[in-house]
Design a protein around this motif. Structure first.
Motif, short mmCIF file in Angstrom:
data_model
loop_
_atom_site.label_atom_id
_atom_site.label_comp_id
_atom_site.label_asym_id
_atom_site.label_seq_id
_atom_site.Cartn_x
_atom_site.Cartn_y
_atom_site.Cartn_z
N MET A 19 -9.89 3.12 -12.81
CA MET A 19 -10.70 2.17 -12.04
C MET A 19 -11.25 1.07 -12.96
SD MET A 19 -10.22 3.11 -8.99
CE MET A 19 -11.35 2.00 -8.15
N ILE A 20 -11.62 1.43 -14.17
CA ILE A 20 -12.07 0.41 -15.13
C ILE A 20 -10.93 -0.55 -15.44
CG2 ILE A 20 -12.83 0.06 -17.52
CD1 ILE A 20 -14.53 2.66 -17.14
N GLU A 21 -9.70 -0.03 -15.60
CA GLU A 21 -8.53 -0.87 -15.83
C GLU A 21 -8.24 -1.77 -14.63
OE1 GLU A 21 -5.49 1.98 -16.76
OE2 GLU A 21 -6.18 2.23 -18.82
N CYS A 22 -8.70 -1.38 -13.45
CA CYS A 22 -8.53 -2.20 -12.23
C CYS A 22 -9.63 -3.25 -12.10
CB CYS A 22 -8.52 -1.31 -10.99
SG CYS A 22 -7.04 -0.30 -10.84
N GLY A 23 -10.57 -3.26 -13.02
CA GLY A 23 -11.63 -4.27 -13.00
C GLY A 23 -12.98 -3.77 -12.50
N TYR A 24 -13.07 -2.50 -12.17
CA TYR A 24 -14.34 -1.92 -11.72
C TYR A 24 -15.07 -1.36 -12.94
CZ TYR A 24 -12.46 -2.32 -7.01
OH TYR A 24 -11.95 -2.82 -5.85
N GLU A 25 -15.68 -2.27 -13.72
CA GLU A 25 -16.26 -1.86 -14.99
C GLU A 25 -17.47 -0.95 -14.84
OE1 GLU A 25 -16.26 -5.81 -16.33
OE2 GLU A 25 -14.08 -5.64 -16.44
N ASP A 26 -18.18 -1.06 -13.72
CA ASP A 26 -19.34 -0.19 -13.47
C ASP A 26 -18.87 1.06 -12.73
OD1 ASP A 26 -21.88 0.87 -13.18
OD2 ASP A 26 -22.35 -0.35 -11.42
N THR A 27 -18.03 1.84 -13.39
CA THR A 27 -17.49 3.08 -12.83
C THR A 27 -17.93 4.23 -13.71
OG1 THR A 27 -15.54 1.93 -11.96
CG2 THR A 27 -15.36 4.31 -12.22
N LYS A 28 -18.49 5.28 -13.09
CA LYS A 28 -18.94 6.41 -13.91
C LYS A 28 -18.85 7.72 -13.13
CE LYS A 28 -23.72 5.62 -12.67
NZ LYS A 28 -24.29 4.34 -12.49
N ARG A 29 -18.63 8.79 -13.88
CA ARG A 29 -18.69 10.13 -13.31
C ARG A 29 -20.16 10.46 -13.09
NH1 ARG A 29 -17.37 14.34 -16.52
NH2 ARG A 29 -17.07 15.62 -14.71
N VAL A 30 -20.43 11.26 -12.05
CA VAL A 30 -21.81 11.65 -11.78
C VAL A 30 -21.94 13.16 -11.87
CG1 VAL A 30 -22.37 9.64 -10.38
CG2 VAL A 30 -21.38 11.61 -9.29
N ASN A 44 -20.08 0.40 -8.91
CA ASN A 44 -20.95 -0.74 -8.56
C ASN A 44 -22.31 -0.27 -8.04
OD1 ASN A 44 -18.86 -2.43 -9.28
ND2 ASN A 44 -18.18 -2.76 -7.20
N CYS A 45 -23.05 0.41 -8.89
CA CYS A 45 -24.39 0.88 -8.50
C CYS A 45 -25.40 -0.27 -8.56
CB CYS A 45 -24.85 2.00 -9.43
SG CYS A 45 -23.89 3.51 -9.24
N ASN A 46 -26.33 -0.29 -7.60
CA ASN A 46 -27.39 -1.30 -7.61
C ASN A 46 -28.49 -0.86 -8.57
OD1 ASN A 46 -29.05 0.56 -6.26
ND2 ASN A 46 -28.72 -0.40 -4.26
N ALA A 47 -29.57 -1.61 -8.62
CA ALA A 47 -30.67 -1.32 -9.55
C ALA A 47 -31.30 0.05 -9.31
CB ALA A 47 -31.73 -2.42 -9.46
N SER A 48 -31.21 0.54 -8.07
CA SER A 48 -31.76 1.86 -7.74
C SER A 48 -30.76 2.99 -8.01
CB SER A 48 -32.16 1.90 -6.27
OG SER A 48 -33.12 0.93 -6.00
#
Length: 141
Positions: A19-30, A44-48
């Motif tokens: 997903m990061i390679e697809c341009g979704y740099e704000d991607t993380k495991r939870v 793509n998480c917001n400030a909250s």
């Protein structure tokens, strides 16, 4: 860590990298939230800390049956409610997206795994499936 947990973690890590390679740099495991699970991956998480996209990842050694996929989709639906709440899910489906990614047997590349999501036709849910790479494409270098 159990063998199943290691396999799941490896699949989730591969999806994050893709997903990061697809341009979704704000991607993380939870981390797991017990019975309030909010999916395996947030994008793509917001400030909250609330994501626009959640992904549930399943790693299988055999192809899934229709019944198994529908069970995973019900799990994803509950995770959507846990993440966004009932009103948010009903009113903002164009802003929030929940996907199921299933690692396919014999397919090592994430782009060849199955991507599933719900669409609604006259208020009836339909599960849509395609290759991950047909929906999410890597950025051209």
């Amino acid at each position: 860590m159990s063998k199943a947990k290691r396999i799941g973690t490896a699949a989730e890590t591969a999806v994050v990298k893709y997903m990061i390679e697809c341009g979704y740099e704000d991607t993380k495991r939870v981390v797991l939230h017990g019975n309030r699970d909010e999916g395996d991956i947030h994008i793509n998480c917001n400030a909250s800390g609330v994501p626009d996209i959640i992904i549930e990842v399943k790693s299988r050694k055999d192809e899934c049956t229709y019944k198994e996929v529908e069970g995973f989709m019900k799990e994803l639906e509950q995770e959507s409610l846990n993440t966004w709440g009932e009103q948010s899910v009903k009113l903002n489906m164009e802003y929030h997206h929940a996907f199921l990614i299933i690692k396919r047997p014999g397919k090592g590349k994430v782009e060849d795994w199955w991507l599933c999501w719900r669409e609604y036709h006259f208020a009836n849910p339909i599960t849509v499936r395609c290759r991950v790479g047909d929906y999410f494409r890597k950025k051209e270098v």
